[in-house]
Write a protein that holds these residues in place. Structure first.
Motif, PDB file in Angstrom:
ATOM      1  N   ARG A 162      21.403  -1.397  -5.242  1.00 39.25           N
ATOM      2  CA  ARG A 162      21.030  -0.499  -6.327  1.00 39.25           C
ATOM      3  C   ARG A 162      20.482   0.814  -5.774  1.00 39.25           C
ATOM      4  NH1 ARG A 162      17.890  -3.543 -11.074  1.00 39.25           N
ATOM      5  NH2 ARG A 162      18.412  -1.554 -12.031  1.00 39.25           N
ATOM      6  N   GLU A 163      20.476   1.809  -6.619  1.00 36.75           N
ATOM      7  CA  GLU A 163      19.928   3.091  -6.212  1.00 36.75           C
ATOM      8  C   GLU A 163      18.402   3.041  -6.207  1.00 36.75           C
ATOM      9  OE1 GLU A 163      23.495   6.036  -7.866  1.00 36.75           O
ATOM     10  OE2 GLU A 163      21.453   6.210  -8.638  1.00 36.75           O
ATOM     11  N   GLU A 194      12.738  -9.509 -10.677  1.00 37.52           N
ATOM     12  CA  GLU A 194      13.434  -8.217 -10.690  1.00 37.52           C
ATOM     13  C   GLU A 194      12.623  -7.087 -10.057  1.00 37.52           C
ATOM     14  OE1 GLU A 194      12.901 -10.293 -13.277  1.00 37.52           O
ATOM     15  OE2 GLU A 194      12.493  -9.155 -15.141  1.00 37.52           O
ATOM     16  N   ASP A 195      11.388  -7.369  -9.675  1.00 41.96           N
ATOM     17  CA  ASP A 195      10.597  -6.402  -8.918  1.00 41.96           C
ATOM     18  C   ASP A 195      10.918  -6.444  -7.420  1.00 41.96           C
ATOM     19  OD1 ASP A 195       7.838  -7.225 -11.034  1.00 41.96           O
ATOM     20  OD2 ASP A 195       9.073  -5.402 -11.142  1.00 41.96           O
ATOM     21  N   THR A 196      11.725  -7.419  -7.017  1.00 40.79           N
ATOM     22  CA  THR A 196      12.098  -7.526  -5.613  1.00 40.79           C
ATOM     23  C   THR A 196      12.826  -6.269  -5.156  1.00 40.79           C
ATOM     24  OG1 THR A 196      12.229  -9.936  -5.663  1.00 40.79           O
ATOM     25  CG2 THR A 196      13.519  -8.811  -3.970  1.00 40.79           C
ATOM     26  N   ALA A 197      12.316  -5.657  -4.094  1.00 39.13           N
ATOM     27  CA  ALA A 197      12.874  -4.400  -3.599  1.00 39.13           C
ATOM     28  C   ALA A 197      12.101  -3.962  -2.358  1.00 39.13           C
ATOM     29  CB  ALA A 197      12.780  -3.307  -4.657  1.00 39.13           C
ATOM     30  N   VAL A 198      12.646  -2.976  -1.694  1.00 36.03           N
ATOM     31  CA  VAL A 198      11.877  -2.253  -0.688  1.00 36.03           C
ATOM     32  C   VAL A 198      11.149  -1.132  -1.414  1.00 36.03           C
ATOM     33  CG1 VAL A 198      11.948  -0.859   1.395  1.00 36.03           C
ATOM     34  CG2 VAL A 198      13.508  -2.805   1.145  1.00 36.03           C
ATOM     35  N   TYR A 199       9.851  -1.070  -1.210  1.00 35.56           N
ATOM     36  CA  TYR A 199       9.020  -0.081  -1.875  1.00 35.56           C
ATOM     37  C   TYR A 199       8.686   1.041  -0.894  1.00 35.56           C
ATOM     38  CZ  TYR A 199       8.449  -2.959  -6.003  1.00 35.56           C
ATOM     39  OH  TYR A 199       8.688  -3.677  -7.160  1.00 35.56           O
ATOM     40  N   TYR A 200       8.869   2.267  -1.372  1.00 29.38           N
ATOM     41  CA  TYR A 200       8.636   3.445  -0.559  1.00 29.38           C
ATOM     42  C   TYR A 200       7.547   4.310  -1.193  1.00 29.38           C
ATOM     43  CZ  TYR A 200      13.244   2.366   1.415  1.00 29.38           C
ATOM     44  OH  TYR A 200      14.304   1.754   2.019  1.00 29.38           O
ATOM     45  N   CYS A 201       6.672   4.835  -0.360  1.00 28.16           N
ATOM     46  CA  CYS A 201       5.769   5.869  -0.843  1.00 28.16           C
ATOM     47  C   CYS A 201       6.344   7.221  -0.432  1.00 28.16           C
ATOM     48  CB  CYS A 201       4.359   5.699  -0.293  1.00 28.16           C
ATOM     49  SG  CYS A 201       4.229   5.684   1.498  1.00 28.16           S
ATOM     50  N   ALA A 202       6.000   8.229  -1.207  1.00 27.26           N
ATOM     51  CA  ALA A 202       6.525   9.566  -0.955  1.00 27.26           C
ATOM     52  C   ALA A 202       5.498  10.601  -1.382  1.00 27.26           C
ATOM     53  CB  ALA A 202       7.828   9.771  -1.715  1.00 27.26           C
ATOM     54  N   SER A 203       5.571  11.762  -0.758  1.00 30.36           N
ATOM     55  CA  SER A 203       4.626  12.837  -1.080  1.00 30.36           C
ATOM     56  C   SER A 203       5.374  14.084  -1.518  1.00 30.36           C
ATOM     57  CB  SER A 203       3.735  13.144   0.124  1.00 30.36           C
ATOM     58  OG  SER A 203       4.503  13.623   1.210  1.00 30.36           O
ATOM     59  N   ARG A 204       4.744  14.805  -2.450  1.00 24.88           N
ATOM     60  CA  ARG A 204       5.333  16.018  -2.995  1.00 24.88           C
ATOM     61  C   ARG A 204       4.279  17.112  -2.956  1.00 24.88           C
ATOM     62  NH1 ARG A 204       6.426  18.436  -8.398  1.00 24.88           N
ATOM     63  NH2 ARG A 204       8.430  19.492  -8.184  1.00 24.88           N
ATOM     64  N   TYR A 234      -1.060  16.902  -1.937  1.00 25.96           N
ATOM     65  CA  TYR A 234       0.171  16.227  -2.321  1.00 25.96           C
ATOM     66  C   TYR A 234       0.017  15.327  -3.543  1.00 25.96           C
ATOM     67  CZ  TYR A 234       1.895  17.715   2.223  1.00 25.96           C
ATOM     68  OH  TYR A 234       2.273  18.472   3.303  1.00 25.96           O
ATOM     69  N   VAL A 235       0.994  15.431  -4.418  1.00 30.09           N
ATOM     70  CA  VAL A 235       1.250  14.387  -5.414  1.00 30.09           C
ATOM     71  C   VAL A 235       1.880  13.219  -4.667  1.00 30.09           C
ATOM     72  CG1 VAL A 235       2.759  13.795  -7.338  1.00 30.09           C
ATOM     73  CG2 VAL A 235       1.484  15.960  -7.362  1.00 30.09           C
ATOM     74  N   MET A 236       1.475  12.008  -5.015  1.00 24.69           N
ATOM     75  CA  MET A 236       1.991  10.826  -4.331  1.00 24.69           C
ATOM     76  C   MET A 236       2.744   9.932  -5.300  1.00 24.69           C
ATOM     77  SD  MET A 236       1.131  11.272  -1.221  1.00 24.69           S
ATOM     78  CE  MET A 236       1.631   9.668  -0.617  1.00 24.69           C
ATOM     79  N   GLY A 237       3.890   9.447  -4.845  1.00 27.68           N
ATOM     80  CA  GLY A 237       4.697   8.584  -5.687  1.00 27.68           C
ATOM     81  C   GLY A 237       5.114   7.317  -4.970  1.00 27.68           C
ATOM     82  N   TRP A 238       5.469   6.337  -5.764  1.00 22.65           N
ATOM     83  CA  TRP A 238       6.078   5.093  -5.272  1.00 22.65           C
ATOM     84  C   TRP A 238       7.465   4.973  -5.891  1.00 22.65           C
ATOM     85  CZ3 TRP A 238       4.318   1.981  -1.472  1.00 22.65           C
ATOM     86  CH2 TRP A 238       2.966   2.034  -1.128  1.00 22.65           C
ATOM     87  N   PHE A 239       8.416   4.607  -5.070  1.00 21.18           N
ATOM     88  CA  PHE A 239       9.774   4.336  -5.491  1.00 21.18           C
ATOM     89  C   PHE A 239      10.165   2.971  -4.934  1.00 21.18           C
ATOM     90  CE2 PHE A 239      11.214   8.477  -7.149  1.00 21.18           C
ATOM     91  CZ  PHE A 239      10.153   9.271  -6.743  1.00 21.18           C
ATOM     92  N   ARG A 240      11.248   2.425  -5.435  1.00 26.12           N
ATOM     93  CA  ARG A 240      11.745   1.162  -4.903  1.00 26.12           C
ATOM     94  C   ARG A 240      13.266   1.142  -4.920  1.00 26.12           C
ATOM     95  NH1 ARG A 240       9.793  -2.967  -9.762  1.00 26.12           N
ATOM     96  NH2 ARG A 240      11.311  -2.284 -11.341  1.00 26.12           N
ATOM     97  N   GLN A 241      13.802   0.317  -4.041  1.00 23.60           N
ATOM     98  CA  GLN A 241      15.248   0.165  -3.971  1.00 23.60           C
ATOM     99  C   GLN A 241      15.587  -1.300  -3.764  1.00 23.60           C
ATOM    100  OE1 GLN A 241      17.220   2.662  -1.093  1.00 23.60           O
ATOM    101  NE2 GLN A 241      19.168   2.479  -2.159  1.00 23.60           N
ATOM    102  N   ALA A 242      16.260  -1.859  -4.733  1.00 21.46           N
ATOM    103  CA  ALA A 242      16.718  -3.240  -4.654  1.00 21.46           C
ATOM    104  C   ALA A 242      18.090  -3.271  -3.988  1.00 21.46           C
ATOM    105  CB  ALA A 242      16.783  -3.844  -6.045  1.00 21.46           C
ATOM    106  N   PRO A 243      18.485  -4.407  -3.416  1.00 18.79           N
ATOM    107  CA  PRO A 243      19.793  -4.505  -2.762  1.00 18.79           C
ATOM    108  C   PRO A 243      20.922  -4.127  -3.713  1.00 18.79           C
ATOM    109  CG  PRO A 243      18.458  -6.406  -2.238  1.00 18.79           C
ATOM    110  CD  PRO A 243      17.703  -5.644  -3.281  1.00 18.79           C
TER     111      PRO A 243
END
Length: 123
Positions: A42-43, A88-98, A31-40
């Protein structure tokens, strides 16, 4: 594959945090691994991605030079070292696999997601 993110918390601006994402249930190096985030309000947005072997990485412009993604395939874990944090880095951070070897910044191209870990940066 199951993903478990951890390491979030409250930090002052300029501080650092390291997020971890432990994977189980399949061969991590597939798997390729990624990090994403979502602020209140926002997408969800792309943060960083790393290739299967760890040899290639790609970052969003907003975090380039401050965040570092890495992985330890022996521990089935991907990390996100976050330095010089900003409010502005405040967010929920998600890891994901591809599955596969192609890097991607598009959330819909990822197959599995962790539950998210909250990062709050105070000013």
């Amino acid at each position: 594959v199951q993903l478990q993110a951890s390491g979030g918390g409250l930090v002052q601006a300029g501080g650092s945090l390291r997020l971890s994402c432990a994977a189980s249930g399949d061969t991590f190096s597939n798997y390729v691994m990624g990090w994403f985030r979502q602020a209140p309000g926002r997408e969800r947005e792309f943060v960083a991605v790393i290739r299967n072997s760890g040899g290639s990485t790609y970052y969003a412009d907003s975090v380039k030079g401050r965040f570092t993604i890495s992985r330890d395939n022996a521990k089935n874990t991907v990390y996100l070292q976050m330095n010089s944090l900003k409010p502005e880095d405040t967010a929920v951070y998600y890891c994901a696999s591809r599955n596969g070897r192609q890097l991607s910044a598009l959330s819909y191209e990822y197959d599995y997601w962790g539950q998210g870990t909250l990062v709050t940066v105070s000013s």
